[in-house]
Write an enzyme that holds these catalytic residues in place. Structure first.
Site, mmCIF file in Angstrom:
data_model
loop_
_atom_site.group_PDB
_atom_site.id
_atom_site.type_symbol
_atom_site.label_atom_id
_atom_site.label_comp_id
_atom_site.label_asym_id
_atom_site.label_seq_id
_atom_site.Cartn_x
_atom_site.Cartn_y
_atom_site.Cartn_z
ATOM 1 N N SER A 15 47.553 43.889 107.155
ATOM 2 C CA SER A 15 47.522 42.054 107.186
ATOM 3 C C SER A 15 48.943 41.624 107.286
ATOM 4 O O SER A 15 50.184 42.242 107.122
ATOM 5 C CB SER A 15 46.247 41.067 105.945
ATOM 6 O OG SER A 15 47.352 41.843 105.023
ATOM 7 N N SER A 149 60.769 36.294 99.764
ATOM 8 C CA SER A 149 60.173 35.221 99.454
ATOM 9 C C SER A 149 60.724 34.215 99.426
ATOM 10 O O SER A 149 62.577 34.276 98.140
ATOM 11 C CB SER A 149 59.567 35.573 98.701
ATOM 12 O OG SER A 149 58.520 34.353 97.658
ATOM 13 N N TYR A 162 57.105 38.661 90.103
ATOM 14 C CA TYR A 162 57.697 38.464 91.211
ATOM 15 C C TYR A 162 58.465 37.716 91.980
ATOM 16 O O TYR A 162 59.329 38.684 92.531
ATOM 17 C CB TYR A 162 55.998 37.516 92.154
ATOM 18 C CG TYR A 162 55.994 37.491 93.669
ATOM 19 C CD1 TYR A 162 55.452 38.275 93.784
ATOM 20 C CD2 TYR A 162 57.302 36.171 93.936
ATOM 21 C CE1 TYR A 162 55.659 37.847 95.061
ATOM 22 C CE2 TYR A 162 56.674 35.076 95.224
ATOM 23 C CZ TYR A 162 56.331 37.696 96.030
ATOM 24 O OH TYR A 162 56.112 36.925 97.724
ATOM 25 N N LYS A 166 61.251 39.635 93.413
ATOM 26 C CA LYS A 166 62.187 39.476 94.748
ATOM 27 C C LYS A 166 63.789 38.874 94.818
ATOM 28 O O LYS A 166 64.568 39.375 96.101
ATOM 29 C CB LYS A 166 61.907 38.252 95.198
ATOM 30 C CG LYS A 166 59.810 38.401 96.283
ATOM 31 C CD LYS A 166 60.138 39.444 97.310
ATOM 32 C CE LYS A 166 58.306 40.244 97.081
ATOM 33 N NZ LYS A 166 58.583 40.418 98.866
ATOM 34 N N THR A 197 48.670 33.665 103.902
ATOM 35 C CA THR A 197 48.266 35.360 104.431
ATOM 36 C C THR A 197 47.598 35.921 103.014
ATOM 37 O O THR A 197 46.601 34.766 101.873
ATOM 38 C CB THR A 197 49.675 36.343 103.901
ATOM 39 O OG1 THR A 197 49.951 35.665 102.841
ATOM 40 C CG2 THR A 197 50.826 36.112 104.814
#
Length: 199
Positions: A15, A149, A162, A166, A197
């Site tokens: 996806s 990101s 997170y 990254k 998304t």
């Protein structure tokens, strides 16, 4: 660049960004190894890629190899390069796209959650890259694209783990630029902003 005949591994292809990248590469005539956890959605992506292959003169039956599995598993991540070599005899492009979010106050994050985010968002990408580099360097050409990101540049609130994963991906890619200079293998990191998304 002429993409026809090249082979790409795309993670997180069921996806979102991974699916979009897979479809675009298929339309350019790239043979694909697609990885993700969700088998049904991954199959949908493979079917749509095969349809685009048909329009680009790639044999639909030979253009897509689906490898379902969990990138948190170290052996699975490393094995994707072997899967590409076994199926297509080469690996030209790696798109390390798979990732998961962890929107949580840092004092509520458990060590297991921290480790899981790093396994998927950073270590899987690093392991796949390390496995893909030897055949790329031997051939004198290859491309590694790491999808990061804006959180890999500026940590947002309640996204500490997170963001850290990254930031690690950013540092890893910058190191690749230096270590691979003159090899013909190129690395890039893409810092995307908010995109509609599943994440």
């Amino acid at each position: 660049m002429d993409y026809r005949g090249r082979v790409a591994v795309v993670t997180g292809a069921s996806s979102g960004i991974g699916r979009a990248v897979a479809l675009d590469l298929a339309a350019r005539g790239v043979r694909l190894v697609l990885a993700a956890r969700r088998v049904r959605e991954l199959g949908d992506t493979a079917r749509d890629c095969a349809a685009r292959h048909a329009a680009s003169d790639v044999a639909a039956s030979d253009g897509v190899h689906v490898v379902p599995g969990d990138l948190a598993d170290p052996a699975f991540a490393s094995g994707l390069a072997d899967a590409a070599l076994a199926r297509f005899g080469r690996i030209d492009i790696v798109v390390n796209n798979a990732g998961l979010a962890k929107h949580k106050q840092i004092h509520l994050v458990t060590p297991d959650e921290l480790e899981h985010v790093f396994r998927v968002n950073f270590l899987a990408a690093a392991r796949l890259t390390l496995a893909a580099l030897p055949p790329m360097v031997a051939r004198g050409e290859g491309f590694v694209v790491n999808v990061s990101s804006v959180a890999g540049k500026l940590a947002p609130p309640r996204e500490t783990v997170y963001a850290a994963s990254k930031f690690a991906l950013e540092g890893f890619t910058e190191g690749l630029w230096l270590d691979l200079e003159g090899s013909g293998v190129h690395a890039a990191v893409v810092h995307v902003g908010p995109i509609d998304t599943d994440i």
